[in-house]
Design a protein around this motif. Structure first.
Motif, PDB file in Angstrom:
ATOM      1  N   VAL A 178       0.864  -1.180   0.000  1.00  0.00           N
ATOM      2  CA  VAL A 178       0.000   0.000   0.000  1.00  0.00           C
ATOM      3  C   VAL A 178       0.901   1.230   0.000  1.00  0.00           C
ATOM      4  N   LEU A 226       1.458   5.432  -0.454  1.00  0.00           N
ATOM      5  CA  LEU A 226       0.915   6.790  -0.446  1.00  0.00           C
ATOM      6  C   LEU A 226       1.732   7.605  -1.436  1.00  0.00           C
ATOM      7  N   SER A 269      -2.331  14.075  -3.188  1.00  0.00           N
ATOM      8  CA  SER A 269      -2.151  12.864  -2.386  1.00  0.00           C
ATOM      9  C   SER A 269      -3.176  11.811  -2.787  1.00  0.00           C
ATOM     10  N   ARG A 270      -2.719  10.563  -2.885  1.00  0.00           N
ATOM     11  CA  ARG A 270      -3.614   9.442  -3.135  1.00  0.00           C
ATOM     12  C   ARG A 270      -2.973   8.163  -2.606  1.00  0.00           C
ATOM     13  N   GLN A 271      -3.785   7.135  -2.478  1.00  0.00           N
ATOM     14  CA  GLN A 271      -3.330   5.829  -2.010  1.00  0.00           C
ATOM     15  C   GLN A 271      -3.383   4.846  -3.166  1.00  0.00           C
ATOM     16  N   ASN A 301      -3.014   0.733  -4.026  1.00  0.00           N
ATOM     17  CA  ASN A 301      -2.894  -0.661  -3.608  1.00  0.00           C
ATOM     18  C   ASN A 301      -2.332  -1.453  -4.780  1.00  0.00           C
ATOM     19  N   LEU A 306      -5.235  10.068   4.537  1.00  0.00           N
ATOM     20  CA  LEU A 306      -4.678   8.816   4.064  1.00  0.00           C
ATOM     21  C   LEU A 306      -3.802   8.191   5.147  1.00  0.00           C
ATOM     22  N   PRO A 307      -3.715   6.836   5.165  1.00  0.00           N
ATOM     23  CA  PRO A 307      -4.410   5.905   4.278  1.00  0.00           C
ATOM     24  C   PRO A 307      -5.866   5.710   4.672  1.00  0.00           C
TER      25      PRO A 307
END
Length: 297
Positions: free
Chosen positions: A131, A133, A140-142, A144, A289-290
């Motif tokens: 995962v 960041l 900003s985003r996560q 997977n 986040l997360p």
């Protein structure tokens, strides 16, 4: 002229039989990438023949049992895409799998056409999914990273999820991966990959936007308002931003595949906007986040 109607597939417009969505290489007009979205009622089962493609079974909501090649994989799944990453199963080319869900659920079946069949059916542990960041500030985003080089082996399939807090931009700066290129020293700097974006949005009435644009030599022009269940196809060109409207967190599943035999994911930024990456060093990652423990709304 806009290509939005050609490459934006609103929810339900590409349903077929048991699938809420079917994208095949033939329907997309390309050679490799595919995606199906399968909804199962409690106790319902579905048989999937992979034929000339490899697949993942990736729970979006709920869990299931996947039986293939004499093995059974119990996928715990999740309550929704914003709740956590999930475990998953890999299905090789020329196999037949039965997907059964005791309590019902919705399952993504990303695929890649491949002539190779060196890998066997396998289980992907949730705890092994990296995962990441990515970005900072309003970018900003996560991410997977389920099935990318270095995270999980496949023949040609690449799969990840991106979760973007409301009001943020992801897939930014705009980038592309539509031709195999090397630098002056012969090092690979870009790979050729077809890409599918499948969207979910948190919150009733939630929406976002997806931009795709090309060059004079290879034009494409997409600006789509996307809602839960929508899909955008990216055959080539710069793609981004993916914009989450304020108040509505945005999720998308990325499916990629192409002709390259080394299964590389190499991108290049639009030179007009690549400088944005340099601004992240002075910004913090969004403290939303997360995403953890947030059920899909």
């Amino acid at each position: 002229m806009s290509d939005t109607n050609k490459y934006h597939l609103p929810k339900g417009t590409s349903a077929d039989g048991p699938y809420d969505l079917v994208v095949t290489p033939e329907s997309a007009g390309w050679g490799y990438s595919g995606l199906r979205i399968l909804t199962l009622a409690p106790g319902e089962a579905h048989t999937l023949s992979t034929r000339e493609s490899e697949y993942l079974v990736l729970p979006l909501t709920g869990g299931c049992t996947v039986t293939v090649d004499g093995q059974s994989f119990e996928l715990d799944g999740r309550t929704g895409v914003f709740a956590s990453a999930t475990d998953f199963a890999y299905l090789p080319r020329e196999s037949e799998a039965v997907i059964c869900s005791a309590h019902g659920g919705r399952f993504a079946l990303p695929s890649a056409r491949t002539e190779r069949s060196s890998l066997s059916a396998r289980y992907g542990h949730k705890e092994d999914v990296p995962v990441e960041l990515r970005g900072a500030g309003a970018c900003s985003r996560q991410v997977n990273n389920y099935c990318l080089p270095g995270t999980f082996d496949a023949e040609q399939l690449l799969v990840c999820e991106v979760l973007t807090p409301g009001g943020n931009w992801s897939s930014y700066p705009p980038h592309k991966h539509d031709e195999a290129r090397t630098d002056d020293a012969g090092n690979p700097v870009e790979s050729e990959l077809e890409e599918i974006y499948y969207f979910q949005v948190a919150g009733e009435g939630g929406f976002g936007y997806q931009r795709v644009y090309g060059t004079q030599e290879r034009p494409i022009d997409v600006l789509a308002e996307v809602r839960s269940g929508d899909t955008v196809l990216i055959p080539h060109g710069w793609h981004g931003p993916s914009i989450a409207a304020p108040g509505y967190d945005l999720y998308y599943l990325n499916v990629m595949a192409g002709p390259g035999q080394d299964r590389a994911w190499l991108i290049c930024d639009d030179p007009a906007h690549g400088w944005v990456r340099g601004t992240w060093e002075s910004q913090d990652v969004d403290d939303r986040l997360p995403f953890e423990g947030l059920n899909e709304q």
